[in-house]
Scaffold this motif. Structure first.
Motif, PDB file in Angstrom:
ATOM      1  N   THR A   5       0.866  -0.991   0.055  1.00  0.00           N
ATOM      2  CA  THR A   5       0.205  -0.154  -0.092  1.00  0.00           C
ATOM      3  C   THR A   5       0.728   1.203   0.093  1.00  0.00           C
ATOM      4  OG1 THR A   5      -1.762  -1.127   1.113  1.00  0.00           O
ATOM      5  CG2 THR A   5      -1.631   1.216   1.271  1.00  0.00           C
ATOM      6  N   HIS A  40      -1.216  -0.789  -4.369  1.00  0.00           N
ATOM      7  CA  HIS A  40      -2.251  -0.533  -3.831  1.00  0.00           C
ATOM      8  C   HIS A  40      -2.459   0.998  -3.448  1.00  0.00           C
ATOM      9  CE1 HIS A  40      -5.135  -0.050  -0.358  1.00  0.00           C
ATOM     10  NE2 HIS A  40      -6.023  -0.787  -1.205  1.00  0.00           N
ATOM     11  N   GLY A  42      -3.488   3.771  -1.112  1.00  0.00           N
ATOM     12  CA  GLY A  42      -4.062   3.572   0.384  1.00  0.00           C
ATOM     13  C   GLY A  42      -5.308   4.541   0.594  1.00  0.00           C
ATOM     14  N   ALA A  43      -5.886   4.405   1.360  1.00  0.00           N
ATOM     15  CA  ALA A  43      -7.200   5.181   1.827  1.00  0.00           C
ATOM     16  C   ALA A  43      -7.156   6.606   2.189  1.00  0.00           C
ATOM     17  CB  ALA A  43      -8.210   4.302   2.994  1.00  0.00           C
ATOM     18  N   SER A  93      -7.896   3.492  -1.711  1.00  0.00           N
ATOM     19  CA  SER A  93      -8.434   2.096  -1.680  1.00  0.00           C
ATOM     20  C   SER A  93      -8.576   1.312  -3.123  1.00  0.00           C
ATOM     21  CB  SER A  93      -9.692   2.369  -0.590  1.00  0.00           C
ATOM     22  OG  SER A  93      -9.298   2.886   0.539  1.00  0.00           O
ATOM     23  N   HIS A  94      -7.570   1.473  -3.776  1.00  0.00           N
ATOM     24  CA  HIS A  94      -7.817   0.425  -4.854  1.00  0.00           C
ATOM     25  C   HIS A  94      -6.309   0.108  -5.304  1.00  0.00           C
ATOM     26  CE1 HIS A  94     -11.734   2.387  -5.777  1.00  0.00           C
ATOM     27  NE2 HIS A  94     -11.757   1.641  -6.844  1.00  0.00           N
ATOM     28  N   GLN A 145     -11.137  -2.080  -6.391  1.00  0.00           N
ATOM     29  CA  GLN A 145     -11.475  -1.696  -5.047  1.00  0.00           C
ATOM     30  C   GLN A 145     -10.416  -2.826  -4.106  1.00  0.00           C
ATOM     31  OE1 GLN A 145     -15.210  -0.674  -4.138  1.00  0.00           O
ATOM     32  NE2 GLN A 145     -14.715   0.381  -2.395  1.00  0.00           N
ATOM     33  N   ARG A 147      -9.113  -3.396   0.025  1.00  0.00           N
ATOM     34  CA  ARG A 147      -8.618  -2.665   1.676  1.00  0.00           C
ATOM     35  C   ARG A 147      -7.236  -3.201   1.494  1.00  0.00           C
ATOM     36  NH1 ARG A 147     -12.340  -3.950   6.523  1.00  0.00           N
ATOM     37  NH2 ARG A 147     -10.730  -2.453   7.424  1.00  0.00           N
TER      38      ARG A 147
END
Length: 157
Positions: A5, A40, A42-43, A93-94, A145, A147
């Protein structure tokens, strides 16, 4: 597949081949070198001040220092992130792509490719020890998408 991430805009900079190294304070496991890993996003929301610093560095590297980014490829991504940091211009978040992880190099060796005034592409302390070369980028269109997690984690496409 292992995944890592990365905060935005750095994850998209990898997709665009503007960020050839992911910098970490630790070496990746030897078993992953030469293998494909997932990148990834991150959020964590994009932080406008971080993007502004990167833009300043790329636009005036003599004064501010050159980040380890390919400026012609990085500038459009950073400008987009700055214009629309909360509008979803860059996905969060993808899983954005996969890349082949190369043999890690010391951060100062990676920086030498970008000039004598080059350094870390972020302000996070302790992340410039190891540059993880990323090549053969394969974007996922559309991004998937997912986590994320800290460190390396298992992702099933």
């Amino acid at each position: 597949m292992k995944a890592i991430t990365i905060w935005q805009p750095w994850a998209t900079l990898i997709v665009q081949s503007a960020k050839p190294y992911e910098f970490r304070g630790w070496r990746p496991p030897r078993s992953l070198i030469g293998q494909r890993i997932a990148i990834h996003a991150g959020a964590r929301p994009i932080r406008r001040d971080e993007v502004q610093v990167l833009l300043l560095q790329l636009q005036d590297s003599l004064r501010y220092g050159q980040p380890c980014l390919r400026a012609p490829l990085a500038l459009p991504v950073l400008e987009l992130a700055l214009r629309n940091p909360k509008a979803g211009a860059l996905p969060l978040s993808h899983v954005l792509c996969s890349a082949v992880l190369g043999e890690p190099r010391r951060g100062d060796e990676c920086a030498a490719e970008f000039g004598e005034n080059a350094g870390n592409d972020s302000d996070r302390e302790g992340t410039f020890n190891w540059g993880w070369p990323l090549s053969d980028i394969e974007p996922f269109l559309p991004p998937i998408q997912a986590r994320g997690a800290q460190g390396l984690w298992d992702w099933m496409p």
